[in-house]
Design an enzyme around this catalytic site. Structure first.
Site, PDB file in Angstrom:
ATOM      1  N   HIS A 179       1.013  -1.068  -0.027  1.00  0.00           N
ATOM      2  CA  HIS A 179      -0.014   0.069   0.060  1.00  0.00           C
ATOM      3  C   HIS A 179       0.953   1.085  -0.010  1.00  0.00           C
ATOM      4  O   HIS A 179       1.680   1.550   1.088  1.00  0.00           O
ATOM      5  CB  HIS A 179      -0.996  -0.146   1.146  1.00  0.00           C
ATOM      6  CG  HIS A 179      -1.840   1.177   1.423  1.00  0.00           C
ATOM      7  ND1 HIS A 179      -3.221   1.115   1.288  1.00  0.00           N
ATOM      8  CD2 HIS A 179      -1.595   2.501   1.490  1.00  0.00           C
ATOM      9  CE1 HIS A 179      -3.793   2.240   1.267  1.00  0.00           C
ATOM     10  NE2 HIS A 179      -2.657   3.027   1.441  1.00  0.00           N
ATOM     11  N   ASP A 306      -9.860  -4.762  -4.170  1.00  0.00           N
ATOM     12  CA  ASP A 306      -9.614  -3.977  -2.757  1.00  0.00           C
ATOM     13  C   ASP A 306     -11.053  -3.951  -2.149  1.00  0.00           C
ATOM     14  O   ASP A 306     -11.424  -2.979  -1.353  1.00  0.00           O
ATOM     15  CB  ASP A 306      -9.081  -2.810  -2.945  1.00  0.00           C
ATOM     16  CG  ASP A 306      -8.595  -2.279  -1.651  1.00  0.00           C
ATOM     17  OD1 ASP A 306      -8.573  -2.791  -0.444  1.00  0.00           O
ATOM     18  OD2 ASP A 306      -8.566  -0.884  -1.623  1.00  0.00           O
TER      19      ASP A 306
HETATM   20  O1  DOR Z   1      -9.771   2.197   1.450  1.00  0.00           O
HETATM   21  C1  DOR Z   1      -9.234   1.253   2.105  1.00  0.00           C
HETATM   22  N1  DOR Z   1      -9.811   0.365   2.944  1.00  0.00           N
HETATM   23  N2  DOR Z   1      -7.793   1.056   1.611  1.00  0.00           N
HETATM   24  C2  DOR Z   1      -7.093   0.219   2.314  1.00  0.00           C
HETATM   25  O2  DOR Z   1      -6.085   0.265   2.162  1.00  0.00           O
HETATM   26  C3  DOR Z   1      -7.456  -0.521   3.496  1.00  0.00           C
HETATM   27  C4  DOR Z   1      -9.117  -0.774   3.214  1.00  0.00           C
HETATM   28  C5  DOR Z   1      -9.855  -1.337   4.397  1.00  0.00           C
HETATM   29  O3  DOR Z   1      -9.317  -2.473   5.101  1.00  0.00           O
HETATM   30  O4  DOR Z   1     -10.874  -0.812   5.034  1.00  0.00           O
END
Ligand code: DOR
Length: 443
Positions: A179, A306
Site C-alpha cells: 500500500h 480491494d
Molecule cells: O480504502 C481502503 N480500505 N484502503 C485500504 O488500504 C484498506 C481498506 C480497508 O481495509 O478498509
C-alpha cells in the site's frame, strides 16, 4: 464428484468468445472443444447463450475475520465473491488481530475450512517486529505473500521508514505487495484539514504527492535490494508514468482497482458521498483515463477489487471519521464486462486483469485459464442480463456499493470451483470445499 460437463456456451479466450464445451474430470479441465466424448452419468450444465470464462482470481480482498465480522466474515465475503464469478481470493492482513505471525495464518485457514467455497490464501502483514521472520512466514502453506502498508489505512499496520522496509525486502524471495502512500505527507495533510470538511477533499488529503513520494521511495528500494515488488491499487497517472520511466521490468508490477477505473472525482463524491471513499482515493478523470489505458495496453499487471466493507452506520460518520473502503469483490467482473461492451477494453485485457495477471504476479498454480490440466474454475456469464445493477443481487454484508445502478452488459449466473457448481443465480450450492491456493514461488 468433481466431474462436470459445461456445454453449449461460448468460452472466452484472449481473442474473444468462441463456441466450445468444457469437460471437467476430478476437478481439472480434461477437454475443451466441440463434439467431446462425455462419459455416461456426468453432471451437465447447459450454458447455451452464456459466456464461459475462467473463474476470476481476486488478489486483494479484506474479509474482516477475525475481529470485525459485523462488516464481513470469510463466509459472507466468500459468498459475494462466488456470486460475482470469483473462484479464488487472496485476503489482506488488517483484521483484528492483524495477520502477522504463523498462528494467525493458521487460524484464518482453519476458519475458512468448511465455510468458504472459493479457493483462498492469506497475506501476512509486515511490521518492524516480524520484519526478519517474513522470509519464513511467506513460505507457509496458504500464505499469499507479504503485505506492507507504507501509509496507514484501516487498522494499525504501518511500516513508514525506508530502513525497516529494506529489512522486509531483504527477508525472503516472493514478490512483496505494498500500500503505497507516504505517511509523513498524509499526516501533515490530515493535520491541516479544517473542521466540517466534505469528503470531496479526500483526494487532496491523500494527495497525488503522497502516492508519488511513496512509490518513488519504493522503486528505489526495489532497485537497491533486487526484490520484486507489487504496487497495489495505483491511483495516479503520475505513478504509471513513473513506473514506465524507471523501466525496472519484472521487478515492479502494479494493480488497479475497478474503483479507480470506473469512478471519477468530484462526481463520485457528490453522488455517493463516503461510499466512494477509499485509500488511495478515487481521483479525477485524467487519472482514471490513464489507468484505463494502462490496463488496456498491458502495463498494469492485474486487477484487485480491494473489497473493503464497512457498515452503513460507519460510512455515515462525518468525513474524515467515515472509514475508507468500498465493497467490490462481486462487482469487478460485471464492471469489466461493461468496459468490453463500451470498447475501451478487449477480452484479452479483461482476462489479463482477473486471470492471467494475478496468476503471473503471484505465481498461482493451476488457475486462471480454460485449458486442459488447469483447475475447473469457471465463471458463467449471461450476457443478456442488462439494465441497472440491483442492490438485492449483492451478497456482501456491506450495502455501501457505489456501483448499484450501473448499466450492465451481462452478469455471472453460475460459478464452478474445481468442477463443482458452487453458486447459481447468487445462491450457494452444496458444501463449502474451498482449498488453500498453491504458489510456484513457494519452495
Ligand atoms: O480504502 C481502503 N480500505 N484502503 C485500504 O488500504 C484498506 C481498506 C480497508 O481495509 O478498509
Amino acid at each position: 464428484m468433481n466431474d462436470l460437463f459445461v456445454f453449449g456456451g461460448r468460452v472466452v479466450g484472449p481473442a474473444g468468445p468462441a463456441r466450445a464445451d468444457v469437460l471437467i474430470r476430478d476437478g481439472r479441465i480434461s477437454a475443451v472443444g466441440t463434439e467431446l466424448e462425455v462419459p455416461e452419468g456426468i453432471e451437465r450444465f447447459d450454458a447455451s447463450g452464456k459466456l464461459v470464462l475462467p473463474g476470476s482470481i481476486d488478489p486483494q480482498v479484506h474479509f474482516r475475520e477475525p475481529g470485525l465480522e459485523k462488516k464481513e466474515d470469510l463466509a459472507s465475503g466468500g459468498h459475494a465473491a462466488l456470486a460475482g464469478g470469483v473462484t479464488s481470493f487472496m485476503e489482506m492482513p488488517n483484521t483484528k488481530p492483524a495477520t502477522v505471525n504463523a498462528a494467525a495464518i493458521e487460524d484464518k485457514l482453519e476458519r475458512a475450512a468448511g465455510r468458504v467455497h472459493c479457493d483462498h490464501a492469506f497475506f501476512v502483514g509486515a511490521t518492524a517486529d516480524n520484519a526478519d521472520e517474513l522470509g519464513t512466514l511467506e513460505q507457509l502453506p496458504g500464505c499469499a505473500g507479504i503485505k506492507l502498508f507504507m501509509g496507514s489505512s484501516t487498522g494499525g499496520l504501518l511500516v513508514r521508514d525506508d530502513a525497516t522496509i529494506e529489512r522486509v525486502l531483504r527477508s525472503g524471495t516472493r514478490r512483496v505487495t505494498f500500500h503505497s502512500e507516504d505517511e509523513d505527507t498524509l499526516e501533515a495533510n490530515y493535520r491541516a484539514l479544517g473542521r466540517d470538511e466534505p469528503v470531496t477533499r479526500h483526494p487532496e488529503v491523500r494527495s497525488v504527492e503522497a502516492a508519488v513520494r511513496s512509490t518513488t521511495r519504493l522503486l528505489d528500494l526495489a532497485e537497491r535490494t533486487g526484490r520484486p515488488v507489487h504496487v497495489l491499487h495505483v491511483s495516479t497517472a503520475d505513478e504509471v508514468d513513473l513506473i514506465c520511466e524507471r523501466d525496472l521490468g519484472e521487478l515492479v508490477t502494479f494493480e488497479l482497482t475497478p474503483n479507480h477505473l470506473f469512478l471519477a472525482a468530484p462526481d463520485c463524491y457528490e453522488q455517493h458521498g463516503s461510499w466512494a471513499q477509499m485509500n488511495p482515493p478515487v481521483r479525477d478523470a485524467r487519472h482514471r483515463d490513464r489507468l484505463r489505458a494502462a490496463l488496456a495496453d498491458g502495463l498494469a499487471a492485474c486487477i484487485g477489487s480491494d473489497h473493503a466493507p464497512h457498515t452503513a452506520e460507519e460510512k455515515a460518520r462525518p468525513y474524515p471519521q467515515s472509514p475508507s473502503g468500498i465493497p467490490g469483490v462481486q462487482t469487478t467482473l460485471p464492471l469489466l464486462l461493461t468496459a468490453v461492451r463500451d470498447g475501451w477494453l478487449d477480452w484479452a485485457g479483461l482476462l489479463r486483469g482477473v486471470n492471467e495477471g494475478p496468476r503471473r504476479v503471484y505465481g498461482i498454480e493451476g488457475k486462471g485459464l480454460v485449458e486442459v490440466g488447469v483447475d475447473g474454475d469457471l465463471a458463467i456469464v449471461d450476457p443478456s442480463i442488462t439494465g441497472p445493477l440491483q442492490a438485492d443481487w449483492l451478497r456482501s454484508r456491506s450495502p455501501c456499493n457505489p456501483f448499484i445502478g450501473v448499466e450492465l452488459a451481462g452478469l455471472p449466473v453460475a460459478t464452478v470451483v474445481r468442477g463443482r457448481l458452487a453458486c447459481v443465480a447468487g445462491e450457494l450450492v452444496g458444501e463449502a470445499q474451498g482449498q488453500p491456493l498453491t504458489f510456484a514461488s513457494v519452495r
